[in-house]
Structures are given as C-alpha cells and as structure tokens.
Design a protein around this motif. Sequence first.
Motif, short mmCIF file in Angstrom:
data_model
loop_
_atom_site.label_atom_id
_atom_site.label_comp_id
_atom_site.label_asym_id
_atom_site.label_seq_id
_atom_site.Cartn_x
_atom_site.Cartn_y
_atom_site.Cartn_z
N MET A 60 0.82 -1.21 0.06
CA MET A 60 -0.02 0.06 -0.04
C MET A 60 0.77 1.44 -0.04
O MET A 60 1.87 1.53 1.02
N THR A 61 0.64 2.07 -0.95
CA THR A 61 1.49 3.39 -1.12
C THR A 61 0.91 4.55 -0.09
O THR A 61 -0.24 4.40 0.09
N ARG A 62 2.10 5.25 0.40
CA ARG A 62 1.60 6.12 1.41
C ARG A 62 1.60 7.41 0.75
O ARG A 62 2.39 7.89 -0.11
N LYS A 63 0.52 8.12 1.02
CA LYS A 63 0.19 9.65 0.26
C LYS A 63 0.93 10.53 1.27
O LYS A 63 0.72 10.55 2.36
N SER A 64 1.51 11.55 0.35
CA SER A 64 2.09 12.49 1.30
C SER A 64 1.18 13.67 1.83
O SER A 64 0.25 13.80 0.92
N ILE A 65 1.57 14.26 2.78
CA ILE A 65 0.58 15.08 3.48
C ILE A 65 1.39 16.39 3.47
O ILE A 65 2.32 16.50 4.24
N PRO A 66 0.80 17.45 2.59
CA PRO A 66 1.78 18.56 2.78
C PRO A 66 1.54 19.45 3.94
O PRO A 66 0.58 19.37 4.52
N LEU A 67 2.58 20.32 4.42
CA LEU A 67 2.46 21.11 5.34
C LEU A 67 3.00 22.58 5.42
O LEU A 67 4.12 22.53 4.92
N GLN A 68 1.97 23.42 5.28
CA GLN A 68 2.68 24.77 5.30
C GLN A 68 2.42 25.57 6.39
O GLN A 68 1.55 25.42 6.98
N VAL A 69 3.69 26.13 6.75
CA VAL A 69 3.91 26.71 8.02
C VAL A 69 4.16 28.31 7.67
O VAL A 69 5.21 28.59 7.01
N ASP A 70 3.30 29.16 7.98
CA ASP A 70 3.50 30.74 7.77
C ASP A 70 4.53 31.28 8.72
O ASP A 70 5.44 32.01 8.29
N ASP A 71 4.78 30.71 10.01
CA ASP A 71 5.80 31.21 10.90
C ASP A 71 6.42 30.21 11.73
O ASP A 71 5.96 29.63 12.43
N LEU A 72 7.73 29.99 11.21
CA LEU A 72 8.32 28.77 11.88
C LEU A 72 8.62 29.01 13.39
O LEU A 72 8.43 28.03 14.20
#
Length: 194
Positions: free
Chosen positions: A1-13
């Motif tokens: 089973m392939t794993r889908k990537s989950i994008p993460l956007q962070v505006d302020d680290l």
Amino acid sequence: MTRKSIPLQVDDLSHFSRALARQLGEASPPHLTLMNMLARAAGFQNLQHQRAVQAAAGRLAQANTAPSADHRLIERTLTQFDASGRLLRWPSRRAVQTLALFGLWAVFPPDTPMPETEVNRLLLAEHEFEDPATLRRTMISCGLLTRQRDGSNYRRIEQEPPTEAKALISRLSARRKQRSALATAGPEGRATRR
C-alpha cells in the motif's frame, strides 16, 4: 500500500516551534535548537540555510517580475541623440547602436508597408548624419524592419522591446513631442521659447 504525502504549510516557523515546544513540555529542547531541527526536517542544513534559501527565492521572484534596466547603457545611448530626439552620429559600440535603432524603430508606423523613399524620408527626419541606407540595412539585420527582395515594401517588425529600449523610447518620445510642438508653433513660437 503506497502512502500519500501530506503537505504542511507553516507561515511562521518561530510560532510553530513554540506551539510544538508547549506540546513537548519539559522534554522540549531550547527554542533555537528546535527551530534548527525543524529546518533540517524540511531538508535544509539549519535555520540560517533555510532563511538564505527563502531570501534568495524572494529576490529571484522579484527579479523575474521586474527586470532591471542597464541605466548606463540607456544614458550612453541618449547622448547619441540631440535635445529634439534626433540621432546625431552613428554610435561606435554595438550595444549602443542596437539600442539607438530601437529609438528609430519606434517612429515607424506599426503594420504599415512603406516604400523605400518613405523609409528614407522618415529616417532622414530622425538623424543628422544623412545615411539612411546604413540605418535601413542595420535595422533589417537587427530584426527591426523587414523588406521585400525588390526593396518595394518595408515594414516594422512588431515585437516587445527590451527593458532598456522601452526606457529609451519613452525619453525620446518626450523629446520628439517637444520638437513637434516647436515646429507647429511656427517662427513666433520658437522665438518666444528661446
């Protein structure tokens, strides 16, 4: 089973690392160490590397949207024209020649076939050294004009001028408008403007 990537956007680290530190509680490393860890997890060497990459990306994006002009080249080319926008002499430098030809190209009417005599008349009105043949040939070789083999029809090649050419054309247009205004004012208008 392939794993889908989950994008993460962070505006302020910094804000993100503080929130993560609160979640980790006592086990949390110091703030700067945690920010470096997050930067490495994102594929950077450290926080400084991430900042440098993002700053460079911002500068390059800005450069793509507004190309900077070579102001020195524009200035050198403008010295080849008189106060009324007429080319005084044939420039010795190739870059200045090409840019000066764009200044002449701008006076040609778009999408209008012209006989050689009309092209010569127009060029003679826009330069002082009385060599329309050199100007015609060079404009053709630079891709600014086209003509039929028998020389019967010349036509301006429509194109987006380079940034420097746009700046030069704008300045020369102002000079030519002044010349036109003086010419229509007649001898009385010229005498009062001196």
